[in-house]
Motif scaffolding. Structure first.
Motif, PDB file in Angstrom:
ATOM      1  N   ASN A 130      35.172  45.716  42.074  1.00 50.97           N
ATOM      2  CA  ASN A 130      35.368  44.659  41.373  1.00 50.97           C
ATOM      3  C   ASN A 130      35.014  43.387  42.120  1.00 50.97           C
ATOM      4  N   CYS A 131      35.242  41.987  41.307  1.00 50.87           N
ATOM      5  CA  CYS A 131      34.695  40.814  42.024  1.00 50.87           C
ATOM      6  C   CYS A 131      35.508  39.703  41.200  1.00 50.87           C
ATOM      7  N   ARG A 132      35.596  38.480  41.704  1.00 52.51           N
ATOM      8  CA  ARG A 132      35.989  37.666  40.755  1.00 52.51           C
ATOM      9  C   ARG A 132      34.718  36.542  40.672  1.00 52.51           C
ATOM     10  N   LEU A 133      34.769  36.024  39.278  1.00 50.51           N
ATOM     11  CA  LEU A 133      33.626  34.952  38.976  1.00 50.51           C
ATOM     12  C   LEU A 133      34.293  33.529  38.935  1.00 50.51           C
ATOM     13  N   VAL A 134      33.630  32.561  39.494  1.00 54.45           N
ATOM     14  CA  VAL A 134      34.134  31.304  39.556  1.00 54.45           C
ATOM     15  C   VAL A 134      33.107  30.429  39.113  1.00 54.45           C
ATOM     16  N   SER A 148      39.517  31.654  38.167  1.00 52.95           N
ATOM     17  CA  SER A 148      38.585  32.565  38.161  1.00 52.95           C
ATOM     18  C   SER A 148      38.762  33.714  37.425  1.00 52.95           C
ATOM     19  N   LEU A 149      37.751  34.596  37.217  1.00 51.32           N
ATOM     20  CA  LEU A 149      38.267  35.749  36.185  1.00 51.32           C
ATOM     21  C   LEU A 149      37.666  36.870  36.886  1.00 51.32           C
ATOM     22  N   LYS A 150      38.353  37.968  37.041  1.00 49.24           N
ATOM     23  CA  LYS A 150      38.193  39.323  37.524  1.00 49.24           C
ATOM     24  C   LYS A 150      37.407  40.137  36.450  1.00 49.24           C
ATOM     25  N   VAL A 151      36.120  40.617  37.137  1.00 49.88           N
ATOM     26  CA  VAL A 151      35.556  41.612  36.303  1.00 49.88           C
ATOM     27  C   VAL A 151      35.382  42.976  37.223  1.00 49.88           C
ATOM     28  N   ARG A 152      35.069  44.191  36.515  1.00 52.45           N
ATOM     29  CA  ARG A 152      35.020  45.195  37.130  1.00 52.45           C
ATOM     30  C   ARG A 152      33.828  46.102  36.815  1.00 52.45           C
ATOM     31  N   HIS A 153      33.722  47.226  37.627  1.00 53.33           N
ATOM     32  CA  HIS A 153      32.700  48.465  37.068  1.00 53.33           C
ATOM     33  C   HIS A 153      33.385  49.589  37.584  1.00 53.33           C
ATOM     34  N   GLY A 163      56.856  38.962  24.249  1.00 50.74           N
ATOM     35  CA  GLY A 163      57.880  39.413  25.292  1.00 50.74           C
ATOM     36  C   GLY A 163      57.133  40.310  26.472  1.00 50.74           C
ATOM     37  N   HIS A 164      56.161  40.601  26.381  1.00 47.46           N
ATOM     38  CA  HIS A 164      55.425  41.409  27.562  1.00 47.46           C
ATOM     39  C   HIS A 164      54.444  40.341  28.440  1.00 47.46           C
ATOM     40  N   SER A 165      54.295  40.904  29.621  1.00 47.04           N
ATOM     41  CA  SER A 165      53.841  39.937  30.617  1.00 47.04           C
ATOM     42  C   SER A 165      52.395  40.509  30.510  1.00 47.04           C
ATOM     43  N   ARG A 166      51.318  39.730  31.032  1.00 53.84           N
ATOM     44  CA  ARG A 166      49.777  39.801  31.085  1.00 53.84           C
ATOM     45  C   ARG A 166      49.462  40.204  32.392  1.00 53.84           C
ATOM     46  N   GLN A 167      48.406  41.034  32.500  1.00 54.07           N
ATOM     47  CA  GLN A 167      47.784  41.109  33.826  1.00 54.07           C
ATOM     48  C   GLN A 167      46.422  41.713  33.666  1.00 54.07           C
ATOM     49  N   GLY A 168      45.625  41.555  34.682  1.00 55.68           N
ATOM     50  CA  GLY A 168      44.400  42.328  34.780  1.00 55.68           C
ATOM     51  C   GLY A 168      43.171  41.553  35.077  1.00 55.68           C
ATOM     52  N   ILE A 169      43.092  40.209  34.482  1.00 54.53           N
ATOM     53  CA  ILE A 169      41.884  39.334  34.445  1.00 54.53           C
ATOM     54  C   ILE A 169      42.088  38.275  35.231  1.00 54.53           C
ATOM     55  N   PHE A 170      43.431  37.510  35.085  1.00 55.37           N
ATOM     56  CA  PHE A 170      43.571  36.056  35.940  1.00 55.37           C
ATOM     57  C   PHE A 170      44.589  36.714  37.001  1.00 55.37           C
ATOM     58  N   ASP A 171      44.324  35.908  38.066  1.00 55.92           N
ATOM     59  CA  ASP A 171      45.183  35.898  39.310  1.00 55.92           C
ATOM     60  C   ASP A 171      46.239  34.923  38.932  1.00 55.92           C
ATOM     61  N   PRO A 172      47.743  35.968  38.768  1.00 61.54           N
ATOM     62  CA  PRO A 172      48.835  34.797  38.594  1.00 61.54           C
ATOM     63  C   PRO A 172      49.447  33.785  39.465  1.00 61.54           C
ATOM     64  N   LYS A 173      48.662  33.699  40.638  1.00 64.85           N
ATOM     65  CA  LYS A 173      48.784  32.935  41.649  1.00 64.85           C
ATOM     66  C   LYS A 173      48.035  31.617  41.448  1.00 64.85           C
ATOM     67  N   GLU A 174      47.117  31.754  40.528  1.00 64.45           N
ATOM     68  CA  GLU A 174      46.205  30.561  40.374  1.00 64.45           C
ATOM     69  C   GLU A 174      46.944  29.634  39.256  1.00 64.45           C
ATOM     70  N   GLN A 175      47.171  28.667  39.380  1.00 66.18           N
ATOM     71  CA  GLN A 175      47.694  27.654  38.508  1.00 66.18           C
ATOM     72  C   GLN A 175      47.144  26.310  38.899  1.00 66.18           C
ATOM     73  N   ASP A 206      37.823  38.042  47.735  1.00 65.55           N
ATOM     74  CA  ASP A 206      38.294  39.058  47.125  1.00 65.55           C
ATOM     75  C   ASP A 206      37.120  39.672  46.455  1.00 65.55           C
ATOM     76  N   PHE A 207      36.095  40.144  47.277  1.00 67.95           N
ATOM     77  CA  PHE A 207      34.902  40.949  46.688  1.00 67.95           C
ATOM     78  C   PHE A 207      34.993  42.069  47.064  1.00 67.95           C
ATOM     79  N   TRP A 208      34.791  43.298  45.993  1.00 70.62           N
ATOM     80  CA  TRP A 208      34.953  44.482  46.272  1.00 70.62           C
ATOM     81  C   TRP A 208      33.790  45.128  45.805  1.00 70.62           C
ATOM     82  N   LEU A 209      32.700  44.654  45.316  1.00 75.24           N
ATOM     83  CA  LEU A 209      31.535  45.279  44.789  1.00 75.24           C
ATOM     84  C   LEU A 209      30.675  46.014  45.773  1.00 75.24           C
ATOM     85  N   THR A 210      31.197  46.900  46.463  1.00 76.73           N
ATOM     86  CA  THR A 210      30.511  47.703  47.602  1.00 76.73           C
ATOM     87  C   THR A 210      30.405  49.143  47.034  1.00 76.73           C
TER      88      THR A 210
END
Length: 289
Positions: free
Chosen positions: A107-111, A156-161, A140-152, A82-86
């Protein structure tokens, strides 16, 4: 390892080191422009005091202190997946997430970095980021953007530029011309030409082990590297979709342990032309003796 231990001791003294146990209590969410941004509670209090009228008859001061996002630091490894820092983020044309090239976010993910004194810190980082997100969450709202919901559980933590921005008066150009920005797809190349008069480049603030800015053609060297990452956190509430959106923007990445070089396979051995006769021993030769 000694250098990393010294670095950890130094970072731990920083109030905004994300592995510190008390960090959620030192930060608060504050509106800056149209964004809800995480800032230090101390800076927020100074800002509120400055803009608060002293009496009912006084107006809010015309000059107020600048309120900047809190700079949050950690040490982590840049994930190889999931590396998109190109430079072009692998963009080949419009998508639902990136309808135009100008909308591109690298963006990329930090582990966790498992082989150092920082090994136990990353879980604390993830827990603290979760706690900070909860402070801005809408019931009552869902959260998105930093964590991968499939990871339980979270790993990892998603960062962007944000690499492109509309040109404004007084903007610096970072020394990069849009026409020279290294992209691979024809669609990205055409988009750069169309954006030349309207947009500018924000180079990725990533630095190698010697502290030198990494050129865009070498962003791929960040994959698998151990870095000191400095980020800021922002939040938006999207009422019509009943969700809270969070982003972690890269303030800087500094390589601490470079990616191990990948062993290249040797080039194929040069072959001679096929012999027209077999030079080896044969029964026929023996028969003639």
């Amino acid at each position: 390892m000694g250098d990393l231990a010294a670095l950890r001791d130094e970072l731990a003294q920083n109030a905004h080191f994300l592995a510190n146990a008390n960090i959620p209590s030192t930060l608060t969410w504050k509106k800056i422009g149209s964004d809800n941004v995480l800032v230090s509670t101390e800076a927020a209090a100074e800002y509120d005091n400055a803009v608060q009228p002293t009496t009912d008859n006084e107006e809010t001061p015309t000059e107020v202190p600048e309120l900047d996002p809190a700079l949050l630091s950690m040490v982590a490894k840049v994930a190889t997946s999931d590396f998109w820092l190109t430079p072009c983020g692998h963009w080949k044309g419009p998508t639902s997430f990136t309808p135009t090239f100008a909308d591109l976010k690298l963006n990329c993910r930090l582990v966790a970095h498992e082989d150092s004194v920082f090994k136990g810190d990353f879980k604390k980082v993830l827990d603290n980021v979760s706690a900070l997100m909860a402070k801005a969450a809408t019931s009552g709202h869902s959260r998105q953007g930093i964590f991968d919901p499939k990871e339980q559980p979270k790993t990892s933590l998603k960062v962007r530029h944000v690499v492109f921005a509309e040109k404004g008066p007084g903007d610096d150009d970072d020394g990069y011309d849009l026409r020279d920005w290294p992209v691979k797809s024809p669609a990205a190349r055409e988009a750069l030409v169309a954006m030349e008069d309207t947009h500018r480049i924000y180079a990725l603030p990533a630095y190698d082990i010697n502290g030198n800015l990494i050129p865009p053609s070498q962003y791929g060297t960040l994959m698998g590297a151990v870095v000191r990452a400095t980020i800021s956190l922002s939040h938006w509430n999207i009422a019509r979709e009943a969700r809270d959106s969070y982003v972690a923007d890269i303030v800087s990445l500094r390589v601490l342990v470079p990616t191990a070089p990948i062993a290249s396979t040797s080039s194929p051995r040069k072959r001679k032309a096929v012999e027209t006769t077999d030079p080896g021993a044969s029964p026929m030769k023996k028969a003639r003796n």
